[in-house]
Design a protein around this motif. Structure first.
Motif, PDB file in Angstrom:
ATOM      1  N   ASP A 191       4.870 109.149  70.238  1.00 18.73           N
ATOM      2  CA  ASP A 191       5.862 109.666  71.180  1.00 18.73           C
ATOM      3  C   ASP A 191       5.843 108.861  72.469  1.00 18.73           C
ATOM      4  OD1 ASP A 191       6.746 112.094  69.676  1.00 18.73           O
ATOM      5  OD2 ASP A 191       4.624 112.609  69.896  1.00 18.73           O
ATOM      6  N   THR A 237      11.827 104.702  69.537  1.00 12.34           N
ATOM      7  CA  THR A 237      12.281 105.621  70.579  1.00 12.34           C
ATOM      8  C   THR A 237      11.162 106.123  71.483  1.00 12.34           C
ATOM      9  OG1 THR A 237      12.059 107.498  69.085  1.00 12.34           O
ATOM     10  CG2 THR A 237      14.225 106.435  69.200  1.00 12.34           C
ATOM     11  N   PHE A 238       9.944 105.612  71.320  1.00 13.93           N
ATOM     12  CA  PHE A 238       8.866 106.097  72.177  1.00 13.93           C
ATOM     13  C   PHE A 238       9.061 105.630  73.616  1.00 13.93           C
ATOM     14  CE2 PHE A 238       7.134 102.413  69.793  1.00 13.93           C
ATOM     15  CZ  PHE A 238       6.959 101.509  70.830  1.00 13.93           C
ATOM     16  N   SER A 239       8.545 106.441  74.534  1.00 13.05           N
ATOM     17  CA  SER A 239       8.558 106.079  75.954  1.00 13.05           C
ATOM     18  C   SER A 239       7.367 105.187  76.243  1.00 13.05           C
ATOM     19  CB  SER A 239       8.456 107.331  76.815  1.00 13.05           C
ATOM     20  OG  SER A 239       9.582 108.149  76.641  1.00 13.05           O
ATOM     21  N   ARG A 247      11.822 112.887  74.367  1.00 15.30           N
ATOM     22  CA  ARG A 247      12.015 112.158  73.100  1.00 15.30           C
ATOM     23  C   ARG A 247      12.468 113.112  72.011  1.00 15.30           C
ATOM     24  NH1 ARG A 247       8.098 110.103  68.525  1.00 15.30           N
ATOM     25  NH2 ARG A 247       9.362 108.438  67.660  1.00 15.30           N
TER      26      ARG A 247
END
Length: 148
Positions: free
Chosen positions: A62, A92-94, A138
């Motif tokens: 994540d 899509t991870f931060s 997310r």
């Protein structure tokens, strides 16, 4: 989004990229996040941006936290975001920058796509709250950082 409410725990990867051999802080952060119910993967010292991104994608994290104390944060994050831009299916991870970085570099890091900059004096509670917020964003499809 944690293991206490029956959902999957937040998955966080912590990485040390480059020649920086100081890992006490990242290990404290790893333990703090673990104690907060998160699943933490620590890549160890002296990793390349390619290795870290490949592992983050494989682990479906994540949040990817990159800890730097070496002063090489600008070229390292430039490389990370260049590699991400080349990926056909961008993860899509931060991405969080942690460690020691001059305050004046924070705006440039955010412009690149870093979701949060957590300096050496950031409290454990703030780190946990920030990671939880980024993971929640997310999960609901909110974009953190700059689109590629």
């Amino acid at each position: 989004m944690n293991s206490d409410d029956g959902e999957q725990p937040i998955r966080v990867m912590l990485a040390k990229i480059g020649l920086d051999g100081h890992d006490r802080g990242v290990k404290v952060v790893a333990r703090t996040l673990r104690d907060a119910g998160m699943e933490v993967i620590y890549t160890g010292l002296h990793r390349s941006p390619e290795e870290v991104l490949e592992a983050a994608v494989q682990e479906d994290v994540d949040v990817l936290g990159v800890s730097l104390l070496s002063g090489a944060h600008m070229p390292i994050f430039t490389k990370i975001f260049a590699l991400l831009a080349e990926m056909p299916d961008r993860p899509t991870f931060s991405i969080v920058a942690g460690g020691v970085m001059p305050d004046e570099d924070e705006a440039a890091l955010r412009e690149m796509g870093v979701a949060e900059v957590l300096g050496q004096d950031t409290t454990p509670d703030t780190i946990v709250t920030t990671i939880r917020r980024l993971a929640r964003d997310r999960a609901v499809g909110s974009v953190t950082g700059r689109d590629a």
